[in-house]
Scaffold this motif. Structure first.
Motif, mmCIF file in Angstrom:
data_model
loop_
_atom_site.group_PDB
_atom_site.id
_atom_site.type_symbol
_atom_site.label_atom_id
_atom_site.label_comp_id
_atom_site.label_asym_id
_atom_site.label_seq_id
_atom_site.Cartn_x
_atom_site.Cartn_y
_atom_site.Cartn_z
ATOM 1 N N LEU A 41 0.850 -1.181 0.000
ATOM 2 C CA LEU A 41 0.000 0.000 0.000
ATOM 3 C C LEU A 41 0.890 1.237 0.000
ATOM 4 C CD1 LEU A 41 -3.080 0.331 0.017
ATOM 5 C CD2 LEU A 41 -2.942 0.821 2.445
ATOM 6 N N LEU A 76 -5.702 4.789 -7.016
ATOM 7 C CA LEU A 76 -7.144 4.853 -6.780
ATOM 8 C C LEU A 76 -7.634 6.270 -7.031
ATOM 9 C CD1 LEU A 76 -8.949 2.435 -5.750
ATOM 10 C CD2 LEU A 76 -6.488 2.099 -5.558
ATOM 11 N N LEU A 98 -11.722 -1.138 -10.073
ATOM 12 C CA LEU A 98 -10.479 -1.734 -9.593
ATOM 13 C C LEU A 98 -10.392 -3.208 -9.929
ATOM 14 C CD1 LEU A 98 -7.857 -1.562 -7.953
ATOM 15 C CD2 LEU A 98 -9.224 -1.941 -5.878
ATOM 16 N N PHE A 139 0.587 -6.471 -6.502
ATOM 17 C CA PHE A 139 -0.035 -5.163 -6.668
ATOM 18 C C PHE A 139 0.478 -4.164 -5.642
ATOM 19 C CE2 PHE A 139 -3.473 -8.337 -7.651
ATOM 20 C CZ PHE A 139 -3.304 -8.284 -9.031
ATOM 21 N N LEU A 151 -1.045 -0.684 -4.389
ATOM 22 C CA LEU A 151 -2.208 0.200 -4.436
ATOM 23 C C LEU A 151 -1.813 1.577 -3.918
ATOM 24 C CD1 LEU A 151 -4.789 -2.285 -2.885
ATOM 25 C CD2 LEU A 151 -4.379 -1.854 -5.317
ATOM 26 N N ALA A 207 -10.016 -1.617 -1.058
ATOM 27 C CA ALA A 207 -9.066 -1.930 -2.123
ATOM 28 C C ALA A 207 -8.165 -3.107 -1.745
ATOM 29 C CB ALA A 207 -8.222 -0.691 -2.436
ATOM 30 N N ALA A 223 -7.833 -6.598 -3.773
ATOM 31 C CA ALA A 223 -6.528 -7.044 -4.262
ATOM 32 C C ALA A 223 -6.175 -8.427 -3.726
ATOM 33 C CB ALA A 223 -5.451 -6.032 -3.857
#
Length: 270
Positions: free
Chosen positions: A124, A200, A208, A217, A219, A260, A264
């Protein structure tokens, strides 16, 4: 049909404002901590810090009730211990701090580099999210969904603190909180490491869930007021939106992070 009375009358609001004003006038500010010392407080926060081998502990302060709730033996602690009255902690931390009778003085956690992310599949990234309550909640969600780190900037982001740690409820000890100077360079580095970087944005071209490509990923979320900076938007691999069919399209950044992260993690494990 008779109209039901409102549960919030003008008089209620007036008295509520008076109570808030009285509380604010009599609130005690926290005493400034010595440079290089972080004051952690709250039961979950302190228990997690005491169990973290990366923490350099200085001194634990606790009330008799908190010692019983912590289920610790002061004789076996790896740092000095002082039994105190609740008012002592109120004075040190300020009357707004929900300390639950315990305060731990420590050094900040030693910084980690991006090499720590080699085994991670989910990261993140925060683009100037400044509220320590939001960042703490994000750390908690990131830990819950198995993220490898929360990455943010050294400027315009909260440093390690009691407020941040209390909001994270122990997660600060579980997940690396990496602060970097140049976010765009870090995003490019994450792409080279095999992460798909996804920003985002409420106006993102695709939902998404339809944007995920691969199994790693990063984010990226922006500040609640301004969102992602232009440089960040231009650097990520893709922009995506969280589908919000209700009257309010945007979520608080910590709530958006949790949604999110859930999406994910499902994409990674599917």
């Amino acid at each position: 049909m008779s109209k039901q009375p409102s549960s919030h009358t003008p008089k209620d609001s007036h008295y509520a404002r008076l109570r808030r004003a009285h509380r604010d006038r009599h609130a005690e500010p926290a005493k400034p901590a010595v440079d290089g010392i972080v004051r952690l407080y709250g039961l979950h926060t302190v228990v997690a810090a005491l169990a973290n081998p990366r923490r350099k502990l200085i001194r634990l302060y606790a009330t008799r009730n908190a010692v019983n709730r912590l289920e610790i033996d002061p004789e076996n602690l790896s740092c000095p211990f002082e039994l105190v009255e609740p008012r002592v902690l109120d004075s040190e931390l300020g009357s707004d701090a929900v300390h639950q009778g315990v305060m731990l003085e420590t050094r900040p956690l030693p910084p980690l580099g991006l090499d720590h992310l080699d085994a991670a599949d989910l990261v993140l990234v925060l683009d100037q999210v400044t509220d320590p309550h939001n960042v703490g909640a994000i750390l908690r969600s990131a830990t819950a969904f198995g993220a490898g780190a929360v990455v943010t900037t050294t400027r315009h982001s909260p440093q390690e603190s009691g407020v941040l740690a209390k909001s994270a409820s122990g997660a600060l000890e579980e997940i690396p909180y990496l602060q970097v100077v140049n976010l765009a360079e870090v995003l490019e580095d994450l792409t080279r490491r095999g992460f798909q970087t996804i920003g985002l944005d409420s106006d993102g071209p695709m939902p998404l869930e339809q944007t995920f490509n691969g199994k790693r990923f990063a984010l990226v979320l922006g500040s609640e007021g301004k969102g992602l900076r232009q440089k960040t938007r231009a650097t990520v691999d893709a922009l995506a939106r969280l589908e919000a069919p209700g009257a309010i399209r945007s979520l608080n950044v910590s709530n958006a992070a949790a949604v999110a992260l859930y999406a994910a993690r499902r994409a990674i494990t599917s």
